[in-house]
Design a protein around this motif. Sequence first.
Motif, PDB file in Angstrom:
ATOM      1  N   THR A 217      -0.810   7.060 -10.520  1.00 37.63           N
ATOM      2  CA  THR A 217      -2.137   6.870 -11.091  1.00 37.63           C
ATOM      3  C   THR A 217      -2.989   6.036 -10.152  1.00 37.63           C
ATOM      4  O   THR A 217      -2.487   5.462  -9.180  1.00 37.63           O
ATOM      5  CB  THR A 217      -2.048   6.191 -12.471  1.00 37.63           C
ATOM      6  N   CYS A 218      -4.265   5.984 -10.438  1.00 37.85           N
ATOM      7  CA  CYS A 218      -5.203   5.256  -9.581  1.00 37.85           C
ATOM      8  C   CYS A 218      -6.396   4.860 -10.438  1.00 37.85           C
ATOM      9  O   CYS A 218      -6.642   5.454 -11.496  1.00 37.85           O
ATOM     10  CB  CYS A 218      -5.628   6.154  -8.414  1.00 37.85           C
ATOM     11  N   TYR A 219      -7.141   3.857  -9.989  1.00 36.97           N
ATOM     12  CA  TYR A 219      -8.340   3.428 -10.702  1.00 36.97           C
ATOM     13  C   TYR A 219      -9.586   4.178 -10.246  1.00 36.97           C
ATOM     14  O   TYR A 219     -10.684   3.918 -10.736  1.00 36.97           O
ATOM     15  CB  TYR A 219      -8.541   1.926 -10.540  1.00 36.97           C
ATOM     16  N   GLY A 220      -9.411   5.094  -9.270  1.00 34.03           N
ATOM     17  CA  GLY A 220     -10.535   5.891  -8.825  1.00 34.03           C
ATOM     18  C   GLY A 220     -11.158   6.670  -9.973  1.00 34.03           C
ATOM     19  O   GLY A 220     -10.454   7.268 -10.793  1.00 34.03           O
ATOM     20  N   LEU A 221     -12.484   6.653 -10.048  1.00 34.53           N
ATOM     21  CA  LEU A 221     -13.277   7.324 -11.079  1.00 34.53           C
ATOM     22  C   LEU A 221     -13.171   6.689 -12.461  1.00 34.53           C
ATOM     23  O   LEU A 221     -13.846   7.124 -13.393  1.00 34.53           O
ATOM     24  CB  LEU A 221     -12.925   8.816 -11.184  1.00 34.53           C
ATOM     25  N   SER A 222     -12.329   5.656 -12.601  1.00 31.81           N
ATOM     26  CA  SER A 222     -12.312   4.929 -13.875  1.00 31.81           C
ATOM     27  C   SER A 222     -12.912   3.540 -13.708  1.00 31.81           C
ATOM     28  O   SER A 222     -13.759   3.124 -14.500  1.00 31.81           O
ATOM     29  CB  SER A 222     -10.895   4.839 -14.442  1.00 31.81           C
ATOM     30  N   ALA A 268      -8.451  13.147 -15.221  1.00 32.75           N
ATOM     31  CA  ALA A 268      -7.451  13.496 -16.235  1.00 32.75           C
ATOM     32  C   ALA A 268      -6.046  13.391 -15.655  1.00 32.75           C
ATOM     33  O   ALA A 268      -5.109  12.943 -16.328  1.00 32.75           O
ATOM     34  CB  ALA A 268      -7.713  14.906 -16.755  1.00 32.75           C
ATOM     35  N   GLY A 269      -5.895  13.782 -14.387  1.00 35.07           N
ATOM     36  CA  GLY A 269      -4.603  13.676 -13.729  1.00 35.07           C
ATOM     37  C   GLY A 269      -4.133  12.235 -13.632  1.00 35.07           C
ATOM     38  O   GLY A 269      -2.966  11.918 -13.937  1.00 35.07           O
ATOM     39  N   LEU A 275      -0.933  13.338  -9.748  1.00 38.26           N
ATOM     40  CA  LEU A 275      -1.807  13.324  -8.583  1.00 38.26           C
ATOM     41  C   LEU A 275      -2.159  14.762  -8.248  1.00 38.26           C
ATOM     42  O   LEU A 275      -1.368  15.486  -7.655  1.00 38.26           O
ATOM     43  CB  LEU A 275      -1.111  12.644  -7.404  1.00 38.26           C
ATOM     44  N   VAL A 276      -3.358  15.164  -8.617  1.00 39.50           N
ATOM     45  CA  VAL A 276      -3.722  16.569  -8.485  1.00 39.50           C
ATOM     46  C   VAL A 276      -4.326  16.902  -7.126  1.00 39.50           C
ATOM     47  O   VAL A 276      -4.350  18.066  -6.729  1.00 39.50           O
ATOM     48  CB  VAL A 276      -4.709  16.997  -9.602  1.00 39.50           C
ATOM     49  N   GLU A 277      -4.803  15.897  -6.399  1.00 36.71           N
ATOM     50  CA  GLU A 277      -5.431  16.142  -5.099  1.00 36.71           C
ATOM     51  C   GLU A 277      -4.443  15.928  -3.961  1.00 36.71           C
ATOM     52  O   GLU A 277      -3.603  15.025  -3.996  1.00 36.71           O
ATOM     53  CB  GLU A 277      -6.644  15.235  -4.910  1.00 36.71           C
ATOM     54  N   ASN A 278      -4.600  16.746  -2.943  1.00 36.16           N
ATOM     55  CA  ASN A 278      -3.749  16.697  -1.762  1.00 36.16           C
ATOM     56  C   ASN A 278      -3.724  15.296  -1.137  1.00 36.16           C
ATOM     57  O   ASN A 278      -2.670  14.767  -0.790  1.00 36.16           O
ATOM     58  CB  ASN A 278      -4.260  17.732  -0.757  1.00 36.16           C
ATOM     59  N   LEU A 279      -4.894  14.682  -0.991  1.00 30.53           N
ATOM     60  CA  LEU A 279      -4.982  13.366  -0.362  1.00 30.53           C
ATOM     61  C   LEU A 279      -4.268  12.308  -1.201  1.00 30.53           C
ATOM     62  O   LEU A 279      -3.566  11.446  -0.661  1.00 30.53           O
ATOM     63  CB  LEU A 279      -6.441  12.972  -0.162  1.00 30.53           C
ATOM     64  N   CYS A 280      -4.432  12.362  -2.508  1.00 32.60           N
ATOM     65  CA  CYS A 280      -3.813  11.371  -3.392  1.00 32.60           C
ATOM     66  C   CYS A 280      -2.288  11.424  -3.308  1.00 32.60           C
ATOM     67  O   CYS A 280      -1.613  10.397  -3.453  1.00 32.60           O
ATOM     68  CB  CYS A 280      -4.249  11.602  -4.838  1.00 32.60           C
ATOM     69  N   GLN A 281      -1.730  12.596  -3.080  1.00 28.96           N
ATOM     70  CA  GLN A 281      -0.281  12.752  -2.975  1.00 28.96           C
ATOM     71  C   GLN A 281       0.272  12.129  -1.697  1.00 28.96           C
ATOM     72  O   GLN A 281       1.482  11.973  -1.546  1.00 28.96           O
ATOM     73  CB  GLN A 281       0.079  14.237  -3.034  1.00 28.96           C
ATOM     74  N   CYS A 283      -1.076   9.081  -0.577  1.00 24.57           N
ATOM     75  CA  CYS A 283      -1.622   7.725  -0.596  1.00 24.57           C
ATOM     76  C   CYS A 283      -0.543   6.692  -0.891  1.00 24.57           C
ATOM     77  O   CYS A 283       0.031   6.663  -1.983  1.00 24.57           O
ATOM     78  CB  CYS A 283      -2.732   7.625  -1.640  1.00 24.57           C
ATOM     79  N   GLN A 284      -0.291   5.816   0.083  1.00 23.36           N
ATOM     80  CA  GLN A 284       0.685   4.746  -0.095  1.00 23.36           C
ATOM     81  C   GLN A 284       0.163   3.671  -1.034  1.00 23.36           C
ATOM     82  O   GLN A 284       0.932   3.032  -1.762  1.00 23.36           O
ATOM     83  CB  GLN A 284       1.026   4.130   1.262  1.00 23.36           C
ATOM     84  N   TYR A 285      -1.149   3.483  -1.069  1.00 25.63           N
ATOM     85  CA  TYR A 285      -1.722   2.411  -1.881  1.00 25.63           C
ATOM     86  C   TYR A 285      -1.460   2.626  -3.371  1.00 25.63           C
ATOM     87  O   TYR A 285      -1.356   1.673  -4.138  1.00 25.63           O
ATOM     88  CB  TYR A 285      -3.223   2.317  -1.628  1.00 25.63           C
ATOM     89  N   ILE A 286      -1.343   3.874  -3.781  1.00 20.45           N
ATOM     90  CA  ILE A 286      -1.086   4.192  -5.193  1.00 20.45           C
ATOM     91  C   ILE A 286       0.215   3.548  -5.665  1.00 20.45           C
ATOM     92  O   ILE A 286       0.348   3.208  -6.850  1.00 20.45           O
ATOM     93  CB  ILE A 286      -1.062   5.731  -5.385  1.00 20.45           C
ATOM     94  N   GLU A 287       1.155   3.327  -4.745  1.00 17.37           N
ATOM     95  CA  GLU A 287       2.425   2.725  -5.127  1.00 17.37           C
ATOM     96  C   GLU A 287       2.245   1.334  -5.713  1.00 17.37           C
ATOM     97  O   GLU A 287       3.069   0.872  -6.493  1.00 17.37           O
ATOM     98  CB  GLU A 287       3.351   2.669  -3.905  1.00 17.37           C
ATOM     99  N   ARG A 288       1.160   0.655  -5.354  1.00 14.47           N
ATOM    100  CA  ARG A 288       0.915  -0.683  -5.894  1.00 14.47           C
ATOM    101  C   ARG A 288       0.646  -0.666  -7.403  1.00 14.47           C
ATOM    102  O   ARG A 288       0.932  -1.637  -8.095  1.00 14.47           O
ATOM    103  CB  ARG A 288      -0.292  -1.328  -5.176  1.00 14.47           C
ATOM    104  N   PHE A 289       0.100   0.429  -7.895  1.00 14.26           N
ATOM    105  CA  PHE A 289      -0.232   0.512  -9.313  1.00 14.26           C
ATOM    106  C   PHE A 289       0.986   0.809 -10.167  1.00 14.26           C
ATOM    107  O   PHE A 289       0.921   0.711 -11.397  1.00 14.26           O
ATOM    108  CB  PHE A 289      -1.295   1.592  -9.542  1.00 14.26           C
ATOM    109  N   ALA A 290       2.088   1.194  -9.531  1.00 17.87           N
ATOM    110  CA  ALA A 290       3.300   1.502 -10.282  1.00 17.87           C
ATOM    111  C   ALA A 290       4.157   0.266 -10.526  1.00 17.87           C
ATOM    112  O   ALA A 290       5.114   0.306 -11.282  1.00 17.87           O
ATOM    113  CB  ALA A 290       4.121   2.549  -9.533  1.00 17.87           C
ATOM    114  N   LYS A 291       3.793  -0.841  -9.881  1.00 18.63           N
ATOM    115  CA  LYS A 291       4.612  -2.058  -9.996  1.00 18.63           C
ATOM    116  C   LYS A 291       4.186  -2.891 -11.180  1.00 18.63           C
ATOM    117  O   LYS A 291       3.034  -2.875 -11.575  1.00 18.63           O
ATOM    118  CB  LYS A 291       4.477  -2.863  -8.685  1.00 18.63           C
TER     119      LYS A 291
END
Length: 291
Positions: A217-222, A268-269, A275-281, A283-291
């Motif tokens: 997940t990511c905070y992008g667009l939210s 929605a993803g 992660l529905v977008e190629n770039l988001c898949q 992204c190493q930074y997204i790993e921070r939101f899983a912690k």
Amino acid sequence: MTKRFQKINIEISNICNLQCSFCPEVVRSKKIMPLELFQRIIQQVAALTEQVCFHLMGDPLVHGELADFIQVCEQQEVKIFFVTNGVLLREKQAQLLLSPALRQVNFSLHSFHDNYPDRDPTVYLERIFAYTERALLERPDLYINYRLWNLQEVRGAASRNREMLARISDRFSVNIESHVDVRLKKSVHLKNRLYLHFDTEFIWHSVDLPILGSKGTCYGLSSHFGILVDGTVVPCCLDKEGAIPLGNIRDQEILEILDAPRSQALLAGFRQKKLVENLCQRCQYIERFAK
């Protein structure tokens, strides 16, 4: 009233006066945003966001019309979150950064030694310290952050950070630990609304990197999104090349772009941890939101 976004990153220039080793070079054509486009953006986002950040790539102090951009925000009552390496800070720029439109000013101190490893930082730091002391008196409501975002022991950063920390400690009469575990502590209060902010480096995502996964997940667009120098709307502040163009504010209204199918599918993803977008898949930074 709570606004829809905490922050909107507006890239008023993708040109930087430095080229840091931890910050990838911009592949796009080098540009500065025209005032007319900025006015159009602010008119549309003023009701949507708590603040705008004059940064995605580039350094906003490069822009020759910065005074006009700040004035637009003053007139529209839009608060500014300002990020700069501070190398171009002079009296004229310091005066601009005391505007009542500024909510927070961030100085990326780690940029100096990364570009000038053998240069004495005294003059550089003195300009930032002088601005800070003036702001403490004239703008006591202004937040100021000194950033040291290279705390991993790479590229000789550790010894250079200790020098920066010592100078900050001496100037503001505070004791600062020379070794900080950023997993436990990212911010140190120095004085009033002046803070020291720590973090580690990360790898900027790119479509050329291997896929890391399709869940996350990511905070992008939210909580935020970005607008590049040419008006292209992107979902997050790390999409530096516009790999996920959601639309262009020159051609469409911002609400139309945010409500378009691609934007809504991405959002929605994230809510479903997909992660529905190629770039988001990638992204190493997204790993921070899983912690």
